[in-house]
Design a protein around this motif. Structure first.
Motif, PDB file in Angstrom:
ATOM      1  N   SER A   1       0.825  -1.220   0.000  1.00 39.41           N
ATOM      2  CA  SER A   1       0.000   0.000   0.000  1.00 39.41           C
ATOM      3  C   SER A   1       0.854   1.263   0.000  1.00 39.41           C
ATOM      4  O   SER A   1       0.378   2.338  -0.372  1.00 39.41           O
TER       5      SER A   1
ATOM      6  N   TYR B   1       1.508   2.840   2.486  1.00 35.75           N
ATOM      7  CA  TYR B   1       0.808   3.696   3.467  1.00 35.75           C
ATOM      8  C   TYR B   1       1.265   3.208   4.837  1.00 35.75           C
ATOM      9  O   TYR B   1       0.998   2.064   5.226  1.00 35.75           O
TER      10      TYR B   1
ATOM     11  N   VAL C   1       1.437   3.283   8.798  1.00 35.06           N
ATOM     12  CA  VAL C   1       0.629   3.698   9.959  1.00 35.06           C
ATOM     13  C   VAL C   1       1.416   3.413  11.233  1.00 35.06           C
ATOM     14  O   VAL C   1       2.092   2.380  11.352  1.00 35.06           O
TER      15      VAL C   1
ATOM     16  N   ASN D   1       1.801  -0.877  10.941  1.00 32.25           N
ATOM     17  CA  ASN D   1       1.140  -1.875  10.082  1.00 32.25           C
ATOM     18  C   ASN D   1       2.166  -2.805   9.460  1.00 32.25           C
ATOM     19  O   ASN D   1       3.249  -2.386   9.052  1.00 32.25           O
TER      20      ASN D   1
ATOM     21  N   GLU E   1       2.331  -5.529   6.601  1.00 30.21           N
ATOM     22  CA  GLU E   1       1.633  -6.126   5.455  1.00 30.21           C
ATOM     23  C   GLU E   1       2.280  -7.443   5.057  1.00 30.21           C
ATOM     24  O   GLU E   1       3.367  -7.794   5.528  1.00 30.21           O
TER      25      GLU E   1
ATOM     26  N   CYS F   1      -3.092  -4.304  10.985  1.00 27.46           N
ATOM     27  CA  CYS F   1      -3.057  -2.851  11.181  1.00 27.46           C
ATOM     28  C   CYS F   1      -2.185  -2.481  12.378  1.00 27.46           C
ATOM     29  O   CYS F   1      -2.044  -3.249  13.336  1.00 27.46           O
ATOM     30  N   ALA F   2      -1.679  -1.261  12.326  1.00 28.09           N
ATOM     31  CA  ALA F   2      -0.813  -0.736  13.385  1.00 28.09           C
ATOM     32  C   ALA F   2      -1.490  -0.756  14.758  1.00 28.09           C
ATOM     33  O   ALA F   2      -0.867  -1.091  15.774  1.00 28.09           O
ATOM     34  N   GLU F   3      -2.758  -0.410  14.798  1.00 37.30           N
ATOM     35  CA  GLU F   3      -3.462  -0.302  16.090  1.00 37.30           C
ATOM     36  C   GLU F   3      -3.535  -1.652  16.786  1.00 37.30           C
ATOM     37  O   GLU F   3      -3.348  -1.755  17.992  1.00 37.30           O
TER      38      GLU F   3
ATOM     39  N   PRO G   1      -8.401   7.689  11.017  1.00 41.41           N
ATOM     40  CA  PRO G   1      -9.277   6.935  11.925  1.00 41.41           C
ATOM     41  C   PRO G   1      -9.000   5.434  11.850  1.00 41.41           C
ATOM     42  O   PRO G   1      -8.551   4.941  10.818  1.00 41.41           O
ATOM     43  N   PRO G   2      -9.241   4.702  12.924  1.00 39.68           N
ATOM     44  CA  PRO G   2      -9.024   3.258  12.904  1.00 39.68           C
ATOM     45  C   PRO G   2     -10.072   2.565  12.032  1.00 39.68           C
ATOM     46  O   PRO G   2     -11.224   2.987  11.981  1.00 39.68           O
ATOM     47  N   CYS G   3      -9.660   1.479  11.370  1.00 41.00           N
ATOM     48  CA  CYS G   3     -10.604   0.730  10.543  1.00 41.00           C
ATOM     49  C   CYS G   3     -11.625   0.027  11.448  1.00 41.00           C
ATOM     50  O   CYS G   3     -11.466  -0.041  12.676  1.00 41.00           O
TER      51      CYS G   3
ATOM     52  N   CYS H   1     -10.258  -2.806  13.684  1.00 41.72           N
ATOM     53  CA  CYS H   1      -9.506  -2.292  14.844  1.00 41.72           C
ATOM     54  C   CYS H   1     -10.469  -1.730  15.892  1.00 41.72           C
ATOM     55  O   CYS H   1     -10.246  -1.903  17.096  1.00 41.72           O
TER      56      CYS H   1
HETATM   57  N1  THU Z   1      -4.100   0.329   8.214  1.00 41.87           N
HETATM   58  C1  THU Z   1      -3.779   0.425   9.548  1.00 41.87           C
HETATM   59  O1  THU Z   1      -2.647   0.126   9.950  1.00 41.87           O
HETATM   60  N2  THU Z   1      -4.735   0.884  10.380  1.00 41.87           N
HETATM   61  C2  THU Z   1      -6.016   1.185  10.027  1.00 41.87           C
HETATM   62  O2  THU Z   1      -6.838   1.455  10.880  1.00 41.87           O
HETATM   63  C3  THU Z   1      -6.392   1.193   8.612  1.00 41.87           C
HETATM   64  C4  THU Z   1      -5.389   0.687   7.661  1.00 41.87           C
HETATM   65  C5  THU Z   1      -3.102  -0.196   7.294  1.00 41.87           C
HETATM   66  C6  THU Z   1      -3.471  -1.525   6.691  1.00 41.87           C
HETATM   67  C7  THU Z   1      -2.644  -1.498   5.427  1.00 41.87           C
HETATM   68  O3  THU Z   1      -1.329  -1.958   5.728  1.00 41.87           O
HETATM   69  C8  THU Z   1      -2.563  -0.027   5.063  1.00 41.87           C
HETATM   70  O4  THU Z   1      -2.935   0.693   6.225  1.00 41.87           O
HETATM   71  C9  THU Z   1      -3.468   0.375   3.924  1.00 41.87           C
HETATM   72  O5  THU Z   1      -4.775  -0.034   4.159  1.00 41.87           O
END
Ligand code: THU
Length: 163
Positions: free
Chosen positions: A42, A44, A46, A62, A64, A73-75, A110-112, A115
């Motif tokens: 990603s 991305y 976190v 996070n 992956e 996810c990081a949280e 925001p957390p998914c 999470c």
């Molecule tokens: N991700 C998190 O670490 N926390 C979230 O609450 C949402 C998404 C990560 C999962 C994945 O590795 C990347 O962000 C893109 O979705």
């Protein structure tokens, strides 16, 4: 038939520098955790930081995986590390932030949903609200009083917790 409305209030700070120092410091630790992210897919990254009721702090990022759903996810990395290293100690606060390789993260992260569900479990377990601090690489910071606030009608079945 009744219509029920859920609403919630949260604090909006114009930048992290406006936060009180405990929140600012926890968010800064979340920012440092970003560097341990494994996010080649990603791009991305976190970071999350969890503060426990005894003052100890655990961070996570996070992680992956080529088999995409195997990542985490990081949280949840941070909260599960805290829960497994300090069983019995309530979670007091959680800060989240992110950086992306291809754009500026200028909104609070925001957390998914998964999470939210995973973390609200610890509110229910210990009977306290977890202070949620959401930042981005730049821009505003949101502070929310409790994960349950972000998960109305939380799945919760008391019978499952019975022995
Ligand atoms: N991700 C998190 O670490 N926390 C979230 O609450 C949402 C998404 C990560 C999962 C994945 O590795 C990347 O962000 C893109 O979705």
């Amino acid at each position: 038939m009744n219509t029920v409305t859920h609403s919630f209030a949260y604090q909006v700070y114009s930048s992290a520098s406006e936060l009180a120092s405990p929140d600012r410091e926890l968010l800064a630790l979340a920012g440092m955790a970003v560097s341990s992210s494994h996010a080649p897919y990603s791009r991305y990254h976190v970071g999350a930081a969890v503060k426990l009721a005894d003052g100890s702090v655990f961070t996570g990022s996070n992680q992956e995986n080529m088999a995409f759903p195997a990542g985490l996810c990081a949280e949840r990395v941070a909260v599960f590390a805290a829960a497994s290293n300090c069983p019995g100690v309530p979670v007091a606060a959680l800060a989240i932030t992110a950086m992306a390789d291809t754009f500026e993260v200028s909104e609070p992260v925001p957390p998914c949903g998964m999470c939210r569900q995973a973390i609200v479990e610890y509110e229910m377990k210990y009977g306290n609200k977890i202070r949620i601090i959401l930042g981005g690489h730049s821009g505003k910071v949101y502070v929310i009083d409790g994960m349950k606030t972000l998960l109305p009608l939380t799945f919760h079945e008391a019978e499952l917790a019975k022995k």
